[in-house]
Design a protein around this motif. Structure first.
Motif, short mmCIF file in Angstrom:
data_model
loop_
_atom_site.label_atom_id
_atom_site.label_comp_id
_atom_site.label_asym_id
_atom_site.label_seq_id
_atom_site.Cartn_x
_atom_site.Cartn_y
_atom_site.Cartn_z
N PHE A 10 0.90 -1.15 0.00
CA PHE A 10 0.00 0.00 0.00
C PHE A 10 0.94 1.20 0.00
O PHE A 10 1.78 1.31 0.90
CB PHE A 10 -0.87 -0.02 1.26
N SER A 11 0.82 2.07 -1.01
CA SER A 11 1.85 3.10 -1.15
C SER A 11 1.31 4.35 -1.82
O SER A 11 1.55 4.60 -3.00
CB SER A 11 3.03 2.52 -1.96
N PRO A 12 0.59 5.20 -1.07
CA PRO A 12 -0.04 6.38 -1.69
C PRO A 12 0.92 7.32 -2.40
O PRO A 12 0.59 7.89 -3.43
CB PRO A 12 -0.71 7.09 -0.50
N THR A 13 2.15 7.51 -1.87
CA THR A 13 3.06 8.44 -2.56
C THR A 13 4.27 7.73 -3.18
O THR A 13 5.24 8.38 -3.59
CB THR A 13 3.49 9.62 -1.65
N GLY A 14 4.22 6.41 -3.22
CA GLY A 14 5.17 5.65 -4.05
C GLY A 14 6.48 5.20 -3.40
O GLY A 14 7.22 4.42 -4.00
N ASN A 15 6.80 5.69 -2.19
CA ASN A 15 8.09 5.30 -1.58
C ASN A 15 8.14 3.81 -1.26
O ASN A 15 9.11 3.12 -1.56
CB ASN A 15 8.33 6.07 -0.27
N THR A 16 7.10 3.32 -0.65
CA THR A 16 7.07 1.92 -0.21
C THR A 16 7.12 0.99 -1.42
O THR A 16 7.82 -0.02 -1.41
CB THR A 16 5.78 1.67 0.61
N LYS A 17 6.40 1.37 -2.46
CA LYS A 17 6.40 0.57 -3.69
C LYS A 17 7.83 0.39 -4.21
O LYS A 17 8.25 -0.71 -4.53
CB LYS A 17 5.51 1.27 -4.73
C1 LIG Z 1 -0.80 10.50 7.95
C2 LIG Z 1 0.69 10.29 7.93
C3 LIG Z 1 1.36 9.93 9.09
C4 LIG Z 1 2.75 9.72 9.07
N1 LIG Z 1 3.37 9.32 10.22
C5 LIG Z 1 4.71 9.15 10.22
C6 LIG Z 1 5.39 8.73 11.41
O1 LIG Z 1 4.79 8.44 12.44
N2 LIG Z 1 6.74 8.64 11.38
C7 LIG Z 1 7.47 8.95 10.26
O2 LIG Z 1 8.70 8.92 10.32
N3 LIG Z 1 6.84 9.26 9.08
C8 LIG Z 1 5.49 9.36 9.04
N4 LIG Z 1 4.85 9.68 7.86
C9 LIG Z 1 5.63 9.74 6.61
C10 LIG Z 1 5.46 8.47 5.77
O3 LIG Z 1 5.58 7.31 6.56
C11 LIG Z 1 6.52 8.38 4.65
O4 LIG Z 1 6.51 9.57 3.91
C12 LIG Z 1 6.31 7.18 3.77
O5 LIG Z 1 7.50 6.89 3.08
C13 LIG Z 1 5.18 7.34 2.77
O6 LIG Z 1 5.05 6.13 2.04
P1 LIG Z 1 4.40 6.01 0.57
O7 LIG Z 1 5.21 6.92 -0.33
O8 LIG Z 1 4.58 4.59 0.22
O9 LIG Z 1 3.00 6.46 0.69
C14 LIG Z 1 3.47 9.89 7.86
C15 LIG Z 1 2.78 10.25 6.69
C16 LIG Z 1 1.42 10.45 6.73
C17 LIG Z 1 0.72 10.81 5.45
#
Ligand SMILES: Cc1cc2nc3c(=O)[nH]c(=O)nc-3n(C[C@H](O)[C@H](O)[C@H](O)COP(=O)(O)O)c2cc1C
Length: 262
Positions: A10-17
């Motif tokens: 699950f990766s809304p902004t692509g980092n995890t993917k």
């Molecule tokens: C609602 C929300 C809560 C978050 N909480 C944390 C957190 O507790 N600790 C942290 O280091 N980053 C936190 N982040 C940052 C995300 O974990 C990080 O940007 C992640 O790589 C996003 O993954 P994605 O690109 O796969 O969506 C949060 C982001 C969002 C949107």
């Protein structure tokens, strides 16, 4: 290895993917993908059974030190039979707290054994000033190398002695984050192209009137604000500004490195 690797994320902004894909590359070039980011994909997901010899990598971002609860129900549809699991989280340089352990537990309940796990850095969804441009090329190379180490471990595993590794985190988990209610706003620059609604992982953006956001559905993941080609979607709220300021003040200078458990 010439074994299939299954990746679930699950990766809304692509980092995890990106991270999960790189780890998989290090293990095998035969990858089967379960992308749970869109509401449609989660709706259509059926109960999926994995066998004993299979390898599964599962990745989610950290939200408030926990895993995003929106994906729990879907992850519960995956069933293992002592299936080898690599749980992975990405986080924005603050902390991952109990998220990785929670992910391992959730999958463990349904027959998966965590044989390796990782916490990687991803640019913070809320500000490009924290964990800027992560995961970068070096992070992705490291992820591939971690995958290669997993492949080696798998080849050396004694099938009768497969046990879950220790993963940092605490039980009971940290309380779920209580997020102040703010939703993305839309400026006059909006051309109604609809890409925001298309990428919204919770179906919070109205499919006809893209300025209308369901505040109960919105998970404030920033997928829409980041993708908008006109920069017309944005957050403007004192709580949002406060969170961003705190993140920049405390977590922008020193960048953490990935942690890998094997
Ligand atoms: C609602 C929300 C809560 C978050 N909480 C944390 C957190 O507790 N600790 C942290 O280091 N980053 C936190 N982040 C940052 C995300 O974990 C990080 O940007 C992640 O790589 C996003 O993954 P994605 O690109 O796969 O969506 C949060 C982001 C969002 C949107």
């Amino acid at each position: 290895m010439n074994q299939n690797v299954n990746i679930i994320y699950f990766s809304p902004t692509g980092n995890t993917k990106k991270i999960v894909q790189s780890i998989a590359t290090g293990i095998s070039d035969r990858v089967r993908t379960y992308d749970l980011t869109s509401p449609q994909s989660r709706l259509e997901l059926e109960v999926t059974q994995f066998g004993r010899e299979e390898i599964v990598i599962v990745g989610v971002p950290v939200y408030g030190g926990r895993m995003p609860s929106i994906v729990n129900e879907s992850l519960e549809k995956f069933r293992g039979d002592k299936t080898l699991l690599i749980p992975v989280v990405t986080y924005g340089n603050r902390a991952y707290e109990d998220a990785l352990l929670e992910l391992s537990h959730l999958m463990g309940k349904n027959g998966f054994i965590s044989i390796a796990a990782g916490a990687f850095l991803g640019e913070h969804s809320y500000t490009s000033k924290v964990a800027t441009d992560r995961p970068n090329k070096e992070d992705l190379d490291i992820a591939v190398q971690y995958g290669q180490r997993v492949a080696k471990k798998i080849l050396e595993l004694d099938p009768l002695k497969i046990v879950s590794i220790e993963i940092p985190g605490q039980v009971p988990y940290k309380a779920n984050m209580v997020m102040p209610v703010f939703v993305p706003l839309t400026s006059d620059a909006c051309t109604a192209c609809g890409v925001c609604a298309k990428v919204c992982p919770s179906g919070a953006i109205n499919r006809v009137n893209f300025t209308e956001i369901d505040s109960e559905k919105c998970i404030r993941c920033t997928a829409c604000t980041r993708i908008c080609p006109e920069d017309a979607k944005f957050f403007k709220h004192e709580s949002y500004d406060f969170i961003v300021k705190r993140l920049v003040d405390h977590f922008s200078e020193i960048q953490k490195e990935a942690e890998w458990f094997i």
